[in-house]
Design a protein around this motif. Structure first.
Motif, PDB file in Angstrom:
ATOM      1  N   GLY A  47       0.846  -1.186   0.000  1.00 46.52           N
ATOM      2  CA  GLY A  47       0.000   0.000   0.000  1.00 46.52           C
ATOM      3  C   GLY A  47       0.882   1.236   0.000  1.00 46.52           C
ATOM      4  N   GLU A  48       0.787   2.029   1.056  1.00 44.32           N
ATOM      5  CA  GLU A  48       1.639   3.218   1.189  1.00 44.32           C
ATOM      6  C   GLU A  48       2.769   3.009   2.191  1.00 44.32           C
ATOM      7  OE1 GLU A  48      -0.962   6.440   2.161  1.00 44.32           O
ATOM      8  OE2 GLU A  48      -1.941   6.387   0.204  1.00 44.32           O
ATOM      9  N   HIS A  49       2.944   1.785   2.661  1.00 42.59           N
ATOM     10  CA  HIS A  49       3.929   1.493   3.696  1.00 42.59           C
ATOM     11  C   HIS A  49       5.182   0.864   3.098  1.00 42.59           C
ATOM     12  CE1 HIS A  49       0.832   2.281   6.663  1.00 42.59           C
ATOM     13  NE2 HIS A  49       0.036   1.481   5.963  1.00 42.59           N
ATOM     14  N   TYR A  50       6.327   1.451   3.421  1.00 45.52           N
ATOM     15  CA  TYR A  50       7.604   0.879   3.024  1.00 45.52           C
ATOM     16  C   TYR A  50       8.005  -0.118   4.100  1.00 45.52           C
ATOM     17  CZ  TYR A  50       7.966   4.333  -0.626  1.00 45.52           C
ATOM     18  OH  TYR A  50       7.729   5.072  -1.748  1.00 45.52           O
ATOM     19  N   CYS A  51       8.338  -1.321   3.656  1.00 45.86           N
ATOM     20  CA  CYS A  51       8.680  -2.390   4.589  1.00 45.86           C
ATOM     21  C   CYS A  51      10.000  -3.017   4.171  1.00 45.86           C
ATOM     22  CB  CYS A  51       7.601  -3.464   4.594  1.00 45.86           C
ATOM     23  SG  CYS A  51       5.978  -2.880   5.083  1.00 45.86           S
ATOM     24  N   LEU A  93      -0.859  -9.750   0.083  1.00 43.10           N
ATOM     25  CA  LEU A  93      -0.587  -9.210   1.412  1.00 43.10           C
ATOM     26  C   LEU A  93      -1.186  -7.821   1.612  1.00 43.10           C
ATOM     27  CD1 LEU A  93       0.748  -9.966   4.050  1.00 43.10           C
ATOM     28  CD2 LEU A  93       2.902  -9.074   3.172  1.00 43.10           C
ATOM     29  N   THR A  94      -1.218  -7.018   0.569  1.00 43.98           N
ATOM     30  CA  THR A  94      -1.803  -5.684   0.669  1.00 43.98           C
ATOM     31  C   THR A  94      -3.290  -5.777   1.005  1.00 43.98           C
ATOM     32  OG1 THR A  94      -0.188  -4.868  -0.937  1.00 43.98           O
ATOM     33  CG2 THR A  94      -2.097  -3.475  -0.530  1.00 43.98           C
ATOM     34  N   VAL A  95      -4.014  -6.651   0.319  1.00 36.65           N
ATOM     35  CA  VAL A  95      -5.442  -6.837   0.573  1.00 36.65           C
ATOM     36  C   VAL A  95      -5.648  -7.464   1.956  1.00 36.65           C
ATOM     37  CG1 VAL A  95      -7.553  -7.966  -0.230  1.00 36.65           C
ATOM     38  CG2 VAL A  95      -5.960  -6.978  -1.890  1.00 36.65           C
ATOM     39  N   PHE A  96      -4.823  -8.440   2.325  1.00 36.06           N
ATOM     40  CA  PHE A  96      -4.918  -9.076   3.640  1.00 36.06           C
ATOM     41  C   PHE A  96      -4.809  -8.037   4.761  1.00 36.06           C
ATOM     42  CE2 PHE A  96      -2.723 -10.985   7.333  1.00 36.06           C
ATOM     43  CZ  PHE A  96      -3.686 -11.907   7.718  1.00 36.06           C
ATOM     44  N   LEU A  97      -3.923  -7.063   4.579  1.00 34.00           N
ATOM     45  CA  LEU A  97      -3.731  -6.024   5.597  1.00 34.00           C
ATOM     46  C   LEU A  97      -4.754  -4.896   5.498  1.00 34.00           C
ATOM     47  CD1 LEU A  97       0.164  -5.790   5.576  1.00 34.00           C
ATOM     48  CD2 LEU A  97      -1.297  -6.926   7.257  1.00 34.00           C
ATOM     49  N   GLY A  98      -5.670  -4.979   4.520  1.00 31.18           N
ATOM     50  CA  GLY A  98      -6.711  -3.962   4.382  1.00 31.18           C
ATOM     51  C   GLY A  98      -6.203  -2.644   3.836  1.00 31.18           C
ATOM     52  N   GLU A  99      -5.125  -2.694   3.086  1.00 28.69           N
ATOM     53  CA  GLU A  99      -4.527  -1.486   2.505  1.00 28.69           C
ATOM     54  C   GLU A  99      -5.037  -1.252   1.092  1.00 28.69           C
ATOM     55  OE1 GLU A  99      -2.374   0.629   4.119  1.00 28.69           O
ATOM     56  OE2 GLU A  99      -2.753  -0.607   5.881  1.00 28.69           O
ATOM     57  N   SER A 100      -4.902  -0.022   0.633  1.00 26.32           N
ATOM     58  CA  SER A 100      -5.266   0.314  -0.747  1.00 26.32           C
ATOM     59  C   SER A 100      -4.079   0.061  -1.647  1.00 26.32           C
ATOM     60  CB  SER A 100      -5.646   1.795  -0.850  1.00 26.32           C
ATOM     61  OG  SER A 100      -6.724   2.060  -0.007  1.00 26.32           O
ATOM     62  N   ARG A 101      -4.366  -0.440  -2.813  1.00 25.94           N
ATOM     63  CA  ARG A 101      -3.319  -0.689  -3.785  1.00 25.94           C
ATOM     64  C   ARG A 101      -2.803   0.630  -4.348  1.00 25.94           C
ATOM     65  NH1 ARG A 101      -1.231  -4.946  -4.520  1.00 25.94           N
ATOM     66  NH2 ARG A 101      -2.671  -6.623  -4.289  1.00 25.94           N
ATOM     67  N   SER A 145       0.807   3.428  11.288  1.00 26.95           N
ATOM     68  CA  SER A 145      -0.524   3.955  10.997  1.00 26.95           C
ATOM     69  C   SER A 145      -1.519   2.827  10.723  1.00 26.95           C
ATOM     70  CB  SER A 145      -0.465   4.917   9.808  1.00 26.95           C
ATOM     71  OG  SER A 145       0.063   4.265   8.676  1.00 26.95           O
ATOM     72  N   SER A 146      -1.027   1.639  10.450  1.00 20.34           N
ATOM     73  CA  SER A 146      -1.888   0.492  10.195  1.00 20.34           C
ATOM     74  C   SER A 146      -1.760  -0.492  11.351  1.00 20.34           C
ATOM     75  CB  SER A 146      -1.468  -0.193   8.887  1.00 20.34           C
ATOM     76  OG  SER A 146      -2.064  -1.464   8.784  1.00 20.34           O
ATOM     77  N   GLU A 147      -2.887  -0.752  12.030  1.00 25.97           N
ATOM     78  CA  GLU A 147      -2.864  -1.707  13.146  1.00 25.97           C
ATOM     79  C   GLU A 147      -2.531  -3.114  12.664  1.00 25.97           C
ATOM     80  OE1 GLU A 147      -5.964  -1.866  16.102  1.00 25.97           O
ATOM     81  OE2 GLU A 147      -6.347   0.272  15.815  1.00 25.97           O
ATOM     82  N   LYS A 148      -3.045  -3.479  11.496  1.00 26.19           N
ATOM     83  CA  LYS A 148      -2.765  -4.826  10.972  1.00 26.19           C
ATOM     84  C   LYS A 148      -1.285  -4.991  10.646  1.00 26.19           C
ATOM     85  CE  LYS A 148      -6.753  -7.167   9.391  1.00 26.19           C
ATOM     86  NZ  LYS A 148      -7.299  -7.974   8.313  1.00 26.19           N
TER      87      LYS A 148
END
Length: 183
Positions: A47-51, A93-101, A145-148
């Motif tokens: 999503g918008e998260h760098y990991c 994984l993006t969808v699993f974490l509830g993030e926007s593509r 910012s994302s609890e998941k």
């Protein structure tokens, strides 16, 4: 006899070569002064998260392969793909974490996790290759910012203006929610 050196002249010649090599050189810094302790991992986007994940946690990185959908599963289970004769379950994984593509499909990559009996592909938005971080940039008490995402991340590395969450695939594959795939 011209051209034949005596033992004394050979020794003098070697001394002259040594002297020439020493001219203009400075002493080398000690290894301790030069050693910058760093940590390296595979950088990716969710999503918008760098990991970033430890190199030991990622078996390989693939382009997203063609897959076969599975009936009656949650939307984040993309299906299974045949990768060199092995069936690889694909999880978005993006969808699993509830993030926007945030990226197009052609940028997506699959991080293959292979630990013991677990062989699974995690679809991420993009992969940035190996990232290196000074260990003193690691922050244990990072707020996400994302609890998941926070459930599967442990701290973060700060690099310039970008914060990289330290993603732990082992926490994901040990989570019972991850295996609840029936819709």
């Amino acid at each position: 006899m011209t051209g034949i050196m005596t033992d004394t002249s050979s020794f003098d010649y070697l001394l002259e070569i040594s002297r020439r090599c020493d001219v203009g050189t400075t002493s080398l810094p000690s290894a301790r002064d030069q050693l910058a302790v760093s940590w390296s991992g595979v950088g990716f986007l969710l999503g918008e998260h760098y990991c970033v994940a430890a190199m030991d946690d990622i078996a390989e990185v693939l382009t997203e392969p063609a897959s076969t959908r599975l009936p009656g599963v949650k939307p984040w289970v993309r299906g299974v793909a045949n990768v060199r004769g092995r069936l690889l379950p694909l999880i978005d994984l993006t969808v699993f974490l509830g993030e926007s593509r945030t990226t197009e499909q052609r940028q997506r990559r699959v991080l293959v996790i292979e630990k013991g009996d677990t062989y699974i592909g995690l679809i991420v938005d993009d992969v940035f290759g190996m990232q290196h971080f000074p260990v003193d940039q690691y922050q244990v008490d990072s707020v996400f910012s994302s609890e998941k995402l926070a459930k599967y991340a442990q701290g973060a590395y700060q690099q310039a203006e970008r914060r990289w969450a330290l993603f732990r695939p082992s926490q994901l594959i040990n989570d019972s929610d991850f295996y609840t795939v029936a819709a």
